[in-house]
Motif scaffolding. Structure first.
Motif, PDB file in Angstrom:
ATOM      1  N   VAL A 186       0.630  -1.238  -0.019  1.00 57.01           N
ATOM      2  CA  VAL A 186      -0.004   0.027   0.091  1.00 57.01           C
ATOM      3  C   VAL A 186       0.801   1.253  -0.111  1.00 57.01           C
ATOM      4  O   VAL A 186       0.581   2.193  -0.737  1.00 57.01           O
ATOM      5  CB  VAL A 186      -0.858  -0.007   1.188  1.00 57.01           C
ATOM      6  CG1 VAL A 186      -1.459   1.284   1.282  1.00 57.01           C
ATOM      7  CG2 VAL A 186      -1.916  -1.246   1.055  1.00 57.01           C
ATOM      8  N   GLY A 190       1.000   3.791  -2.795  1.00 58.53           N
ATOM      9  CA  GLY A 190       0.695   5.146  -2.639  1.00 58.53           C
ATOM     10  C   GLY A 190       1.925   6.276  -3.168  1.00 58.53           C
ATOM     11  O   GLY A 190       1.679   7.059  -3.959  1.00 58.53           O
ATOM     12  N   THR A 193       2.350   6.145  -7.173  1.00 59.93           N
ATOM     13  CA  THR A 193       1.401   6.680  -7.824  1.00 59.93           C
ATOM     14  C   THR A 193       1.389   8.142  -7.914  1.00 59.93           C
ATOM     15  O   THR A 193       1.155   8.818  -8.895  1.00 59.93           O
ATOM     16  CB  THR A 193      -0.024   6.105  -7.480  1.00 59.93           C
ATOM     17  OG1 THR A 193      -0.315   4.828  -7.601  1.00 59.93           O
ATOM     18  CG2 THR A 193      -1.265   6.682  -8.309  1.00 59.93           C
ATOM     19  N   MET A 285      -9.059   3.643  -4.114  1.00 60.83           N
ATOM     20  CA  MET A 285      -7.501   4.125  -4.013  1.00 60.83           C
ATOM     21  C   MET A 285      -7.068   4.877  -5.099  1.00 60.83           C
ATOM     22  O   MET A 285      -6.410   5.710  -5.284  1.00 60.83           O
ATOM     23  CB  MET A 285      -6.774   2.829  -3.818  1.00 60.83           C
ATOM     24  CG  MET A 285      -7.022   2.162  -2.430  1.00 60.83           C
ATOM     25  SD  MET A 285      -5.786   0.937  -2.112  1.00 60.83           S
ATOM     26  CE  MET A 285      -4.189   2.058  -2.133  1.00 60.83           C
ATOM     27  N   LEU A 289      -5.949   8.579  -4.815  1.00 62.80           N
ATOM     28  CA  LEU A 289      -4.507   8.847  -5.271  1.00 62.80           C
ATOM     29  C   LEU A 289      -4.437   9.772  -6.534  1.00 62.80           C
ATOM     30  O   LEU A 289      -3.450  10.646  -6.640  1.00 62.80           O
ATOM     31  CB  LEU A 289      -3.650   7.647  -5.567  1.00 62.80           C
ATOM     32  CG  LEU A 289      -3.463   6.645  -4.322  1.00 62.80           C
ATOM     33  CD1 LEU A 289      -2.748   5.357  -4.804  1.00 62.80           C
ATOM     34  CD2 LEU A 289      -2.440   7.398  -3.428  1.00 62.80           C
TER      35      LEU A 289
END
Length: 305
Positions: A186, A190, A193, A285, A289
């Motif tokens: 994750v 994160g 991205t 997500m 993001l």
């Protein structure tokens, strides 16, 4: 971005929505191939994340099922008579954490193994006599396994105890590893991205600096200039999330089918609910993001110089 009221900004967005989408499409076309590669990269990143989290969820589900069905097999002295076996079973039932206690006779033990072996059950015909012995099947609460095993080991007339605690412990170790990998995945997704999206936004601002300067000279606020870039970043991550979702659906469809054929005895969570949950997580997500990465790119690049 300029300091304007939230309500005023919303009115501007609604009024100029068509313009914002056209500008976002133009921005995407200007760096078409880099944006396509970015979408593919983001999609693969989200796909790997989804696989890690799915593995975590499936392992948790299997452990939950195994814990509910946790059993140990208690093998007693061959010389015990039926009355002594019944007394032994009653003693076992009185132990805290013990559920059902069932006597499995020799013939039933043989039939169970034949069912497990399936086509290979013919190997049992090589034995002249039944190679299995009667045993007591004890359902237990897995959290009480240590104390139950300690009590059983101190009982007379018990020769051997076979339990699946080691298997469960290993599965729990795997879940811990998957949890760590999930957290790391994750974080990695994160950060990567945000870096990709913010870089694309900054590059887009640089490539369109002349148009931006013209809009600034005409008095356009930062919000008006920056919103198409935000839409572009959101579009990139959402399409990447959709790509990851399609790959995940395909993998689940193939993987579940193969698992049911190769390992039919392993309990798996319903594929439909797992797929829906993972797709929702990926899209949520990717949207978050995309917005954060776009805002980060706009903040890092001073439009007003």
């Amino acid at each position: 971005m300029g300091k304007t009221g939230g309500y005023g900004n919303m009115k501007k967005v609604a009024y100029n929505l068509g313009y914002f989408f056209r500008e976002a499409r133009t921005l995407f076309k200007i760096d078409f191939f880099p944006n396509i590669f970015s979408i593919i990269s983001i999609g693969l990143i989200f796909f790997i994340l989804a696989l890690v989290i799915s593995g975590w969820g499936i392992s948790n589900y299997i452990i939950g099922i195994v814990e509910k069905e946790a059993e140990i097999n208690v093998y007693f002295n061959d010389g015990l008579q039926d009355g002594e076996i019944n007394r032994l079973m009653e003693d076992i039932k009185r132990i805290d954490g013990v559920g059902k206690v069932i006597l499995v006779r020799q013939d039933e033990a043989y039939n169970r193994m034949a069912e497990i072996l399936g086509k290979e059950a013919s190997i049992l015909e090589l034995f002249d006599d039944n190679p299995f012995t009667s045993f007591i099947e004890v359902q237990i609460q897995i959290e009480e396994a240590d104390s139950i095993l300690d009590r059983l080991e101190r009982m007379e007339d018990i020769d051997y105890i076979r339990d699946n605690k080691k298997v469960i412990d290993r599965l729990q170790d795997i879940v811990i590893i998957l949890k760590v990998l999930g957290v790391l995945a994750v974080i990695a997704v994160g950060v990567s991205t945000l870096i990709v999206v913010s870089h694309i936004i900054r590059q887009g601002i640089y490539n369109n600096r002349e148009q931006i300067n013209t809009l600034e000279l005409l008095g356009a606020p930062e919000f008006f200039i920056g919103f198409p870039f935000l839409l572009e970043g959101l579009f990139l991550t959402l399409v990447g999330g959709i790509l990851a979702s399609l790959l995940l659906i395909l993998i689940f469809k193939i993987g579940y089918g193969q698992m049911e054929i190769a390992l039919p005895f392993i309990p798996l969570p319903p594929s439909e609910s797992l797929t829906i949950n993972m797709v929702f997580l990926i899209l949520a997500m990717s949207g978050i993001l995309g917005i954060v990465g776009s805002l980060f790119g706009l903040a890092k690049h001073n439009i007003n110089h």
